[in-house]
Design a protein around this motif. Structure first.
Motif, PDB file in Angstrom:
ATOM      1  N   LEU A 256      68.053  36.892  22.148  1.00 27.13           N
ATOM      2  CA  LEU A 256      68.713  37.238  23.405  1.00 27.13           C
ATOM      3  C   LEU A 256      68.226  38.607  23.869  1.00 27.13           C
ATOM      4  O   LEU A 256      68.132  39.547  23.076  1.00 27.13           O
ATOM      5  N   ILE A 257      67.902  38.709  25.153  1.00 29.97           N
ATOM      6  CA  ILE A 257      67.435  39.968  25.743  1.00 29.97           C
ATOM      7  C   ILE A 257      68.465  40.407  26.773  1.00 29.97           C
ATOM      8  O   ILE A 257      68.729  39.689  27.738  1.00 29.97           O
ATOM      9  N   ARG A 258      69.042  41.562  26.585  1.00 27.47           N
ATOM     10  CA  ARG A 258      70.113  42.054  27.465  1.00 27.47           C
ATOM     11  C   ARG A 258      69.511  42.778  28.656  1.00 27.47           C
ATOM     12  O   ARG A 258      68.541  43.535  28.537  1.00 27.47           O
ATOM     13  N   SER A 259      70.064  42.552  29.842  1.00 25.99           N
ATOM     14  CA  SER A 259      69.708  43.291  31.056  1.00 25.99           C
ATOM     15  C   SER A 259      70.958  43.425  31.912  1.00 25.99           C
ATOM     16  O   SER A 259      71.988  42.800  31.617  1.00 25.99           O
ATOM     17  N   PRO A 260      70.920  44.225  32.989  1.00 28.04           N
ATOM     18  CA  PRO A 260      72.093  44.315  33.872  1.00 28.04           C
ATOM     19  C   PRO A 260      72.509  42.966  34.455  1.00 28.04           C
ATOM     20  O   PRO A 260      73.667  42.776  34.818  1.00 28.04           O
ATOM     21  N   SER A 261      71.547  42.019  34.537  1.00 23.78           N
ATOM     22  CA  SER A 261      71.852  40.705  35.112  1.00 23.78           C
ATOM     23  C   SER A 261      72.534  39.783  34.122  1.00 23.78           C
ATOM     24  O   SER A 261      73.154  38.803  34.522  1.00 23.78           O
ATOM     25  N   GLY A 262      72.373  40.041  32.830  1.00 26.08           N
ATOM     26  CA  GLY A 262      72.967  39.162  31.838  1.00 26.08           C
ATOM     27  C   GLY A 262      72.139  39.098  30.574  1.00 26.08           C
ATOM     28  O   GLY A 262      71.533  40.090  30.156  1.00 26.08           O
ATOM     29  N   PHE A 263      72.077  37.906  29.980  1.00 26.35           N
ATOM     30  CA  PHE A 263      71.345  37.698  28.734  1.00 26.35           C
ATOM     31  C   PHE A 263      70.241  36.674  28.968  1.00 26.35           C
ATOM     32  O   PHE A 263      70.485  35.591  29.516  1.00 26.35           O
ATOM     33  N   HIS A 264      69.021  37.046  28.558  1.00 25.26           N
ATOM     34  CA  HIS A 264      67.841  36.230  28.818  1.00 25.26           C
ATOM     35  C   HIS A 264      67.312  35.613  27.529  1.00 25.26           C
ATOM     36  O   HIS A 264      67.392  36.221  26.451  1.00 25.26           O
ATOM     37  N   ILE A 265      66.725  34.411  27.671  1.00 21.61           N
ATOM     38  CA  ILE A 265      65.989  33.759  26.593  1.00 21.61           C
ATOM     39  C   ILE A 265      64.627  33.367  27.167  1.00 21.61           C
ATOM     40  O   ILE A 265      64.556  32.760  28.241  1.00 21.61           O
ATOM     41  N   VAL A 266      63.556  33.740  26.471  1.00 22.77           N
ATOM     42  CA  VAL A 266      62.206  33.474  26.942  1.00 22.77           C
ATOM     43  C   VAL A 266      61.459  32.638  25.913  1.00 22.77           C
ATOM     44  O   VAL A 266      61.569  32.882  24.705  1.00 22.77           O
ATOM     45  N   LYS A 267      60.710  31.670  26.397  1.00 22.03           N
ATOM     46  CA  LYS A 267      59.844  30.866  25.529  1.00 22.03           C
ATOM     47  C   LYS A 267      58.401  31.037  25.970  1.00 22.03           C
ATOM     48  O   LYS A 267      58.093  30.929  27.162  1.00 22.03           O
ATOM     49  N   LEU A 268      57.509  31.329  25.012  1.00 22.28           N
ATOM     50  CA  LEU A 268      56.076  31.435  25.299  1.00 22.28           C
ATOM     51  C   LEU A 268      55.459  30.054  25.167  1.00 22.28           C
ATOM     52  O   LEU A 268      55.390  29.487  24.071  1.00 22.28           O
ATOM     53  N   LEU A 269      55.018  29.507  26.310  1.00 18.15           N
ATOM     54  CA  LEU A 269      54.455  28.160  26.326  1.00 18.15           C
ATOM     55  C   LEU A 269      52.972  28.147  25.990  1.00 18.15           C
ATOM     56  O   LEU A 269      52.477  27.218  25.346  1.00 18.15           O
ATOM     57  N   ASP A 270      52.241  29.185  26.440  1.00 17.33           N
ATOM     58  CA  ASP A 270      50.798  29.222  26.187  1.00 17.33           C
ATOM     59  C   ASP A 270      50.288  30.631  26.461  1.00 17.33           C
ATOM     60  O   ASP A 270      51.004  31.467  27.036  1.00 17.33           O
ATOM     61  N   ARG A 271      49.044  30.868  26.077  1.00 14.46           N
ATOM     62  CA  ARG A 271      48.416  32.180  26.245  1.00 14.46           C
ATOM     63  C   ARG A 271      46.931  31.955  26.531  1.00 14.46           C
ATOM     64  O   ARG A 271      46.315  31.052  25.983  1.00 14.46           O
ATOM     65  N   ARG A 272      46.340  32.794  27.419  1.00 11.94           N
ATOM     66  CA  ARG A 272      44.912  32.669  27.700  1.00 11.94           C
ATOM     67  C   ARG A 272      44.332  34.022  28.094  1.00 11.94           C
ATOM     68  O   ARG A 272      45.061  34.942  28.446  1.00 11.94           O
ATOM     69  N   GLY A 273      42.993  34.142  28.065  1.00 10.18           N
ATOM     70  CA  GLY A 273      42.325  35.403  28.388  1.00 10.18           C
ATOM     71  C   GLY A 273      41.578  35.354  29.702  1.00 10.18           C
ATOM     72  O   GLY A 273      41.604  34.361  30.429  1.00 10.18           O
ATOM     73  N   GLU A 274      40.885  36.434  30.025  1.00  9.28           N
ATOM     74  CA  GLU A 274      40.164  36.581  31.284  1.00  9.28           C
ATOM     75  C   GLU A 274      38.796  37.185  31.058  1.00  9.28           C
ATOM     76  O   GLU A 274      38.598  37.945  30.112  1.00  9.28           O
ATOM     77  N   GLU A 275      37.830  36.872  31.920  1.00 10.46           N
ATOM     78  CA  GLU A 275      36.495  37.441  31.820  1.00 10.46           C
ATOM     79  C   GLU A 275      36.383  38.684  32.691  1.00 10.46           C
ATOM     80  O   GLU A 275      37.188  38.929  33.571  1.00 10.46           O
ATOM     81  N   GLN A 276      35.309  39.468  32.431  1.00  9.30           N
ATOM     82  CA  GLN A 276      35.048  40.640  33.264  1.00  9.30           C
ATOM     83  C   GLN A 276      34.649  40.205  34.671  1.00  9.30           C
ATOM     84  O   GLN A 276      34.124  39.114  34.878  1.00  9.30           O
ATOM     85  N   GLN A 277      34.898  41.087  35.622  1.00  8.90           N
ATOM     86  CA  GLN A 277      34.610  40.800  37.021  1.00  8.90           C
ATOM     87  C   GLN A 277      33.261  41.417  37.409  1.00  8.90           C
ATOM     88  O   GLN A 277      33.164  42.600  37.724  1.00  8.90           O
ATOM     89  N   VAL A 278      32.206  40.598  37.334  1.00  6.21           N
ATOM     90  CA  VAL A 278      30.858  41.047  37.702  1.00  6.21           C
ATOM     91  C   VAL A 278      30.492  40.363  39.011  1.00  6.21           C
ATOM     92  O   VAL A 278      30.535  39.135  39.116  1.00  6.21           O
ATOM     93  N   VAL A 279      30.128  41.165  40.037  1.00  4.60           N
ATOM     94  CA  VAL A 279      29.823  40.615  41.355  1.00  4.60           C
ATOM     95  C   VAL A 279      28.423  41.030  41.786  1.00  4.60           C
ATOM     96  O   VAL A 279      27.864  42.015  41.288  1.00  4.60           O
ATOM     97  N   THR A 280      27.872  40.264  42.705  1.00  7.76           N
ATOM     98  CA  THR A 280      26.588  40.599  43.314  1.00  7.76           C
ATOM     99  C   THR A 280      26.846  41.480  44.530  1.00  7.76           C
ATOM    100  O   THR A 280      27.496  41.043  45.488  1.00  7.76           O
ATOM    101  N   GLN A 281      26.357  42.707  44.490  1.00 10.81           N
ATOM    102  CA  GLN A 281      26.489  43.627  45.618  1.00 10.81           C
ATOM    103  C   GLN A 281      25.157  43.730  46.372  1.00 10.81           C
ATOM    104  O   GLN A 281      24.082  43.632  45.766  1.00 10.81           O
ATOM    105  N   THR A 282      25.263  43.932  47.668  1.00 12.09           N
ATOM    106  CA  THR A 282      24.084  44.059  48.523  1.00 12.09           C
ATOM    107  C   THR A 282      24.098  45.414  49.215  1.00 12.09           C
ATOM    108  O   THR A 282      25.127  45.789  49.794  1.00 12.09           O
TER     109      THR A 282
END
Length: 425
Positions: A256-282
């Motif tokens: 349980l995670i307490r906040s001013p709004s109440g009590f929260h429950i979180v479930k982690l469904l999945d996780r993924r990564g990201e690549e670097q942002q390389v662009v072609t400049q002119t």
């Protein structure tokens, strides 16, 4: 087409019935207005259809009714505030929104209307439902979104924290349940909510389906979506989740995670990564000739053709731009536009520029600003990850703050309203 239609109707399911309204008993009083049983039944039916299409198991009818009724009450409160403060959506704005919805589904507006009516839905009612959605969107923008700012210091701190955590490229797919408490809750109310949250957490860890439990029990805004928060980067996580989510394993449920709004429950469904942002400049430079009462399109095109020919014959392009370009800002730099990333220039200019090899000068071409010739000086592959990360951080911090402020604003709106439920009467 049925699956498409149900998805589209999700845009406006909670704003009123699609068919003729049956005058029957009142299920809720919201300040000076009411919610009718016929409205509730129509919305419950629509939500049930959405859940079936998604393959989600349905909670008991009475639980779904309570969730839908609470959503109707909250939307009624927001519409009342919008009306009091003069927010309106005209027919032109509404028609543009309807055309976008139709186009997103590969239909003309006329075809979209036919699909709705063939399935028994009343198009004028649907149209007014969309108007109400737009009104609420404008209300959120005025009351919450426009008041949220992000400072450069916040971005610096955000990126520093990400680097320390080593997970700046990780995204999390989350589901969430909120057991709400009212503003200025008494100790007894807090304890009751904590107990309810603890019991729910125990059921989830014993195997109760999280999505079904969220639909049935969550007080969060995403309850009827099974508690789904979608994919979130670190900066998009609510502040109270930041230290919790990265430590969860896929499939794991938080304490349980307490906040001013109440009590929260979180479930982690999945996780993924990201690549670097390389662009072609002119790297490019140009000469612009604007048209006006004295310079026709033909005159501008011929003039640029002559300047282009002079450049081929050995005249310096930079000097020609300084002397003849109507783009005064770049003319001072010999027409130099610097290094240009994708999307920085208008589409027609970028299209011509990208068709050229380094050293090549284009034929004269027209854009909304006038007539141009452009020369490409060089191209490079540039790692824009840092700039991308700063822009992304700004958007993520802003979105997180908007969500937190919206939740607080909605809770305050609800606490200050007079609401009487008559569902069991």
């Amino acid at each position: 087409m049925r699956r498409l239609l149900v998805a589209v109707l999700a845009l406006s399911w909670s704003m009123g019935s699609f068919g003729a309204t049956i005058l029957d008993r009142i299920v809720a009083v919201v300040n000076e207005e009411v919610v009718l049983k016929s409205e509730l039944d129509q919305m419950v039916h629509t939500v049930q259809e959405q859940l079936v299409v998604k393959g989600t198991s349905l909670p008991p009818d009475y639980m779904l009714e309570q969730q839908v009724l609470e959503r109707l009450v909250m939307q009624q409160l927001q519409l009342q505030l919008a009306a009091r403060t003069g927010i309106r959506v005209g027919d032109e704005t509404l028609n543009q929104a309807l055309r976008r919805i139709a186009e997103d589904n590969g239909l003309t507006l006329s075809q979209f209307r036919d699909v709705l009516e063939q399935d028994g839905y009343d198009f004028p009612s649907f149209r007014e439902n969309i108007r109400r959605e737009l009104i609420i969107s404008q209300l959120h923008k005025r009351e919450v979104n426009d008041r949220v700012t992000v400072s450069e210091a916040e971005i610096d701190n955000f990126l520093t924290t990400q680097r320390k955590q080593g997970n700046q490229d990780v995204q999390y797919q989350l589901a969430h349940i909120l057991v709400a408490v009212p503003e200025a809750a008494s100790p007894e109310q807090l304890q009751a909510a904590r107990t309810r949250g603890g019991q729910l957490l125990h059921q989830l860890r014993e195997g109760t389906d999280f999505e079904k439990a969220a639909i049935a029990y969550s007080d969060g805004q995403q309850a009827l979506e099974g508690g789904s928060l979608g994919w979130r980067k670190m900066g998009q996580l609510p502040t109270l989740f930041v230290d919790v989510v990265p430590k969860l394993q896929v499939g794991e449920i938080s304490e349980l995670i307490r906040s001013p709004s109440g009590f929260h429950i979180v479930k982690l469904l999945d996780r993924r990564g990201e690549e670097q942002q390389v662009v072609t400049q002119t790297h490019a430079r140009h000469i612009l000739v604007r048209t006006d009462e004295l310079t026709s399109n033909r005159d501008a095109q011929l003039r640029l053709g002559q300047l282009r020919q002079r450049a081929f014959q050995g005249d310096d392009f930079s000097e020609l731009a300084q002397a003849h370009s109507d783009d005064k800002a770049s003319a001072l730099k010999g027409g130099d536009l610097g290094w240009i990333s994708p999307g920085q220039m208008i589409p027609r200019f970028e299209e011509v520029m990208m068709s050229l090899d380094p050293g090549e000068i284009s034929e004269p071409f027209r854009t909304q600003f006038g007539w141009h010739v452009v020369q490409v000086l060089d191209r490079r592959q540039q790692n824009m990850t840092e700039e991308f990360n700063r822009n992304r951080a700004r958007m993520e911090i802003r979105q997180r703050k908007i969500e937190e402020e919206l939740e607080n604003w909605l809770r305050q709106l609800r606490d200050e309203a007079y609401v009487e439920y008559r569902l069991d009467s």
